[in-house]
Design a protein around this motif. Structure first.
Motif, PDB file in Angstrom:
ATOM      1  N   GLU A 225      -0.211   0.458  13.460  1.00 17.50           N
ATOM      2  CA  GLU A 225      -0.926  -0.933  13.537  1.00 17.50           C
ATOM      3  C   GLU A 225      -2.468  -0.676  12.982  1.00 17.50           C
ATOM      4  N   TYR A 226      -2.964   0.598  13.276  1.00 13.91           N
ATOM      5  CA  TYR A 226      -4.276   1.052  13.020  1.00 13.91           C
ATOM      6  C   TYR A 226      -4.220   1.334  11.309  1.00 13.91           C
ATOM      7  N   LYS A 227      -3.081   1.785  10.911  1.00 16.03           N
ATOM      8  CA  LYS A 227      -2.890   2.177   9.473  1.00 16.03           C
ATOM      9  C   LYS A 227      -2.994   0.920   8.536  1.00 16.03           C
ATOM     10  N   TRP A 228      -2.206   0.083   8.990  1.00 19.90           N
ATOM     11  CA  TRP A 228      -2.286  -1.534   8.408  1.00 19.90           C
ATOM     12  C   TRP A 228      -3.593  -2.086   8.576  1.00 19.90           C
ATOM     13  N   ALA A 229      -4.358  -2.041   9.627  1.00 18.17           N
ATOM     14  CA  ALA A 229      -5.678  -2.555   9.776  1.00 18.17           C
ATOM     15  C   ALA A 229      -6.900  -2.013   8.811  1.00 18.17           C
ATOM     16  N   ARG A 230      -6.579  -0.494   8.923  1.00 13.65           N
ATOM     17  CA  ARG A 230      -7.314   0.174   8.100  1.00 13.65           C
ATOM     18  C   ARG A 230      -7.418  -0.201   6.557  1.00 13.65           C
ATOM     19  N   MET A 231      -6.213  -0.273   6.183  1.00 14.40           N
ATOM     20  CA  MET A 231      -5.856  -0.613   4.624  1.00 14.40           C
ATOM     21  C   MET A 231      -6.129  -1.937   4.186  1.00 14.40           C
ATOM     22  N   LEU A 232      -5.873  -2.754   5.184  1.00 13.60           N
ATOM     23  CA  LEU A 232      -6.482  -4.494   4.950  1.00 13.60           C
ATOM     24  C   LEU A 232      -7.879  -4.382   5.041  1.00 13.60           C
ATOM     25  N   ILE A 233      -8.702  -3.723   5.744  1.00 14.56           N
ATOM     26  CA  ILE A 233     -10.177  -3.950   5.825  1.00 14.56           C
ATOM     27  C   ILE A 233     -10.581  -3.180   4.565  1.00 14.56           C
ATOM     28  N   SER A 234     -10.035  -1.774   4.248  1.00 17.55           N
ATOM     29  CA  SER A 234     -10.538  -1.165   3.089  1.00 17.55           C
ATOM     30  C   SER A 234     -10.571  -2.025   1.720  1.00 17.55           C
TER      31      SER A 234
ATOM     32  N   SER B 229     -10.150   3.648 -11.411  1.00 17.13           N
ATOM     33  CA  SER B 229      -8.827   3.944 -12.142  1.00 17.13           C
ATOM     34  C   SER B 229      -7.930   3.194 -11.580  1.00 17.13           C
ATOM     35  N   ALA B 230      -6.703   3.026 -12.326  1.00 20.60           N
ATOM     36  CA  ALA B 230      -5.445   2.284 -12.093  1.00 20.60           C
ATOM     37  C   ALA B 230      -4.929   2.858 -10.762  1.00 20.60           C
ATOM     38  N   LYS B 231      -5.092   4.350 -10.724  1.00 24.36           N
ATOM     39  CA  LYS B 231      -4.588   5.212  -9.517  1.00 24.36           C
ATOM     40  C   LYS B 231      -5.353   4.629  -8.447  1.00 24.36           C
ATOM     41  N   LYS B 232      -6.395   4.349  -8.274  1.00 25.39           N
ATOM     42  CA  LYS B 232      -7.414   4.211  -7.174  1.00 25.39           C
ATOM     43  C   LYS B 232      -7.123   2.600  -6.860  1.00 25.39           C
ATOM     44  N   PHE B 233      -7.005   1.764  -7.663  1.00 22.16           N
ATOM     45  CA  PHE B 233      -6.612   0.440  -7.340  1.00 22.16           C
ATOM     46  C   PHE B 233      -5.150   0.329  -6.666  1.00 22.16           C
ATOM     47  N   LEU B 234      -4.261   1.485  -7.226  1.00 21.45           N
ATOM     48  CA  LEU B 234      -3.181   1.242  -6.229  1.00 21.45           C
ATOM     49  C   LEU B 234      -3.175   1.794  -5.051  1.00 21.45           C
ATOM     50  N   LEU B 235      -4.035   2.807  -4.876  1.00 17.30           N
ATOM     51  CA  LEU B 235      -4.033   3.629  -3.715  1.00 17.30           C
ATOM     52  C   LEU B 235      -4.615   2.695  -2.548  1.00 17.30           C
ATOM     53  N   TYR B 236      -5.845   2.015  -3.147  1.00 16.47           N
ATOM     54  CA  TYR B 236      -6.746   1.305  -2.021  1.00 16.47           C
ATOM     55  C   TYR B 236      -6.411  -0.225  -1.952  1.00 16.47           C
ATOM     56  N   TYR B 237      -5.786  -0.579  -2.910  1.00 18.42           N
ATOM     57  CA  TYR B 237      -5.918  -2.099  -3.221  1.00 18.42           C
ATOM     58  C   TYR B 237      -4.364  -2.420  -3.111  1.00 18.42           C
ATOM     59  N   GLY B 238      -3.370  -1.518  -3.426  1.00 19.17           N
ATOM     60  CA  GLY B 238      -1.913  -2.066  -3.572  1.00 19.17           C
ATOM     61  C   GLY B 238      -1.607  -2.574  -4.914  1.00 19.17           C
ATOM     62  N   PHE B 239      -2.335  -2.494  -6.142  1.00 13.22           N
ATOM     63  CA  PHE B 239      -1.934  -2.967  -7.359  1.00 13.22           C
ATOM     64  C   PHE B 239      -2.555  -2.145  -8.322  1.00 13.22           C
ATOM     65  N   THR B 240      -2.033  -2.368  -9.723  1.00 10.08           N
ATOM     66  CA  THR B 240      -2.764  -1.951 -10.488  1.00 10.08           C
ATOM     67  C   THR B 240      -2.930  -3.189 -11.843  1.00 10.08           C
ATOM     68  N   PRO B 241      -4.236  -3.011 -12.138  1.00  8.42           N
ATOM     69  CA  PRO B 241      -4.825  -4.198 -13.173  1.00  8.42           C
ATOM     70  C   PRO B 241      -3.818  -4.234 -14.372  1.00  8.42           C
ATOM     71  N   ARG B 242      -3.433  -5.544 -14.845  1.00  9.43           N
ATOM     72  CA  ARG B 242      -2.802  -5.785 -15.911  1.00  9.43           C
ATOM     73  C   ARG B 242      -3.282  -5.016 -17.326  1.00  9.43           C
TER      74      ARG B 242
ATOM     75  N   PHE C  44       0.906  -1.291  -0.140  1.00 14.07           N
ATOM     76  CA  PHE C  44      -0.063   0.221   0.032  1.00 14.07           C
ATOM     77  C   PHE C  44       0.948   1.448   0.047  1.00 14.07           C
ATOM     78  N   PRO C  45       0.389   2.304  -0.737  1.00 11.72           N
ATOM     79  CA  PRO C  45       1.468   3.466  -0.919  1.00 11.72           C
ATOM     80  C   PRO C  45       1.474   4.206   0.372  1.00 11.72           C
ATOM     81  N   VAL C  46       0.720   4.187   1.205  1.00  8.94           N
ATOM     82  CA  VAL C  46       0.670   4.763   2.425  1.00  8.94           C
ATOM     83  C   VAL C  46       1.768   4.473   3.305  1.00  8.94           C
ATOM     84  N   PHE C  47       2.245   3.215   3.104  1.00 12.74           N
ATOM     85  CA  PHE C  47       3.499   2.804   3.869  1.00 12.74           C
ATOM     86  C   PHE C  47       4.963   2.871   3.067  1.00 12.74           C
ATOM     87  N   TRP C  48       4.923   3.516   2.024  1.00  9.11           N
ATOM     88  CA  TRP C  48       6.054   3.735   0.957  1.00  9.11           C
ATOM     89  C   TRP C  48       6.740   4.841   1.669  1.00  9.11           C
TER      90      TRP C  48
END
Length: 550
Positions: A158-167, A231-244, A109-113
């Motif tokens: 810990e909260y940030k990790w759980a928050r992105m995991l849940i989202s 969008s690919a940007k939202k996939f990356l921001l909230y899911y941690g990947f970009t669709p192929r 997830f980008p928030v941890f980069w």
């Protein structure tokens, strides 16, 4: 029995239907051939964690009782995160086997980069979105500990990790008519696929989260679902990947590639005071998203607002009355005159040229061996547009009234846009940019398309790869609009001279757009004639375009 086996037994004990599926290496697979319309799996609500149920946790009740404000868009995710962190402390929880199999994939997830990694995205608006999401999550955590100080036993990291995991794992469903989010163990092991072969929904009759096959799924085939049109940007921001499929450009994957522009009515624009009073607070300053799909709501909204910006004194009366609830997405401004449409497209092309130059230079820094790497190019700056402008103090806000950039057209631009008096944008253009990117729209159509996704891909830094994908994606959009506008402008000029445009030899979006403009103009003329015969002479005919005549 492994962790997934323990989880499976727990779910089966509460009535889950999992006979057609199994989990291997954190991916859901079919154990037999599944026919179309057949149920793939079903989870009773007692197997799921719902955002409504999460509100009953002790910490959540304190926050609700104290009326602690949580961002409305993310309220469900916040309460699910609170429940998750509190409940996983209990070894007796029914969901303990589920918690045990969840990944610690925070590096996705980008928030941890790191700041160095985020800097690779220079030239893209996702930089601001990452920082905005970080601030948003920090504000959530501070609000929670202010209402329930004991929650501080969970660190912010810990909260940030759980928050992105849940989202990234929660399903958005309607249960008995009420929209909520829920975590569905086992079901959330489905990976994303743009080509939809399954459908998930909540069945009120059985009170279960149900996944159904839309096409035949072969035995031992991975079971995937569609995470939503993003969008690919939202996939990356909230899911941690970009669709192929991100770089496929136009067509059914057009929504993956987008570009963001910030626009507002600048005081120097023609009839600025009138236009400022016409727009509601939403459009006083807003971030607009354009894709290569001309019918996309974000694209339609963007072009509608630019038609307003370019409206002359005569055209201002053709604009709609924008009340507080007015939306250009649901009630767009159709083409008003050929003059206005040409100026709107020239404004858009100016923005896209600057954005392409800026983004391509940043992309070349990450890809020195790419066919697009040229010596850094600095175009003639347009003071009305800033491609680096940061608008995301909060990723959920589309406006910032304190912006001081001006993305509007040059206020000195002539209102008369006759072909013989207008300086064509193609003549202003630095041809090196277009030559450099003449083939970029075809990137990604082959499985192995460049050195960065060939045999060396497994060793590539995944963040660097994501940065290249996002920047290339934005170049695809900007190049699409530059080419489109260069093709369309001569046709509009012909329409301005003789009343119609010959679109023979043009297909797809060009022919469709010209037909849309012509039909919109004809509809306005018919409406004007009809109104003129039913009103008293001398009455001002300010057209109330609350419905789109096009």
């Amino acid at each position: 029995m492994d962790s997934f086996g323990i989880l499976r037994q727990a779910l089966l004990g509460r009535g889950a239907r999992l006979e057609h599926v199994d989990v291997r290496e954190r991916t859901l697979y079919a154990t037999k051939t599944i026919a179309p319309n057949e149920v793939v799996l079903s989870l009773p609500i007692s197997c799921c964690i719902t955002s409504e149920g999460a509100r009953d946790s002790p910490t959540a009740r304190k926050i609700i009782e104290k009326k602690i404000e949580i961002n409305d868009e993310f309220t469900d995710q916040v309460f699910l995160t609170i429940f998750f962190l509190d409940d996983r402390e209990s070894k007796k929880s029914f969901y303990a086997p589920y918690y045990a199999v969840l990944p610690n994939n925070r590096h996705d997830f980008p928030v941890f980069w790191s700041e160095e990694q985020v800097a690779w995205f220079c030239g893209s608006s996702i930089q601001a979105s990452i920082e905005g999401l970080r601030d948003c999550i920090k504000a959530e955590y501070d609000a929670i500990v202010a209402g329930a100080p004991e929650f501080r036993r969970h660190s912010f990291e810990e909260y940030k990790w759980a928050r992105m995991l849940i989202s990234s794992r929660a399903f958005r469903v309607a249960v008995l008519g009420k929209t909520l989010r829920l975590l569905g163990p086992y079901a959330d092991m489905m990976d994303h696929q743009e080509h939809r072969k399954t459908n998930w929904d909540f069945d009120d009759a059985s009170m279960s989260l149900t996944v159904t096959a839309l096409e035949e799924i072969q035995a031992n085939e991975p079971i995937r679902c569609h995470y939503g049109k993003k969008s690919a940007k939202k996939f990356l921001l909230y899911y941690g990947f970009t669709p192929r499929e991100t770089l496929e450009g136009e067509g059914k994957f057009a929504h993956l590639n987008e570009i963001e522009l910030v626009m507002f009515v600048h005081p120097d624009v023609q009839m600025a005071k009138t236009k400022i009073t016409m727009v509601n607070e939403t459009y006083s300053c807003k971030k607009y998203r354009l894709t290569t799909a001309l019918r996309d709501k974000g694209t339609v909204e963007s072009m509608s607002f630019m038609r307003l910006l370019c409206a002359s004194e005569q055209e201002i009366y053709m604009l709609p009355k924008m009340g507080e609830e007015y939306s250009l997405k649901s009630n767009p401004i159709a083409p008003m005159t050929v003059r206005n449409e040409i100026e709107m497209l020239e404004m858009l092309e100016d923005m896209m040229e600057q954005q392409l130059s800026h983004t391509s230079n940043e992309y070349a820094k990450l890809m020195p061996s790419s066919p697009f790497s040229l010596p850094p190019h600095t175009p003639t700056p347009n003071p009305n547009f800033n491609p680096d402008h940061n608008t995301d103090s909060n990723p959920n806000l589309d406006s910032n009234p304190n912006l001081d950039s001006n993305p509007n057209p040059n206020p000195n631009r002539k209102d008369s846009l006759a072909p013989e008096s207008r300086e064509r944008s193609g003549e202003r253009k630095d041809e090196r940019i277009l030559e450099d990117f003449k083939s970029i729209s075809r990137i990604g159509r082959k499985r192995k398309r460049s050195k960065d996704v060939g045999p060396e891909a497994p060793q590539m830094n995944p963040v660097l790869k994501a940065a290249r994908t996002i920047l290339k994606s934005e170049c695809v959009v900007t190049k699409f609009y530059i080419d489109f506008i260069d093709t369309v402008l001569p046709l509009l000029e012909e329409m301005e001279r003789v009343g119609f445009a010959d679109t023979r030899g043009h297909k797809g979006h060009v022919a469709e757009y010209i037909a849309y403009v012509w039909c919109s103009l004809q509809a306005r003329r018919r409406t004007s004639k009809a109104v003129a015969t039913t009103v008293d002479p001398g009455v001002s005919l300010a057209a109330d375009a609350t419905s789109d005549p096009g």
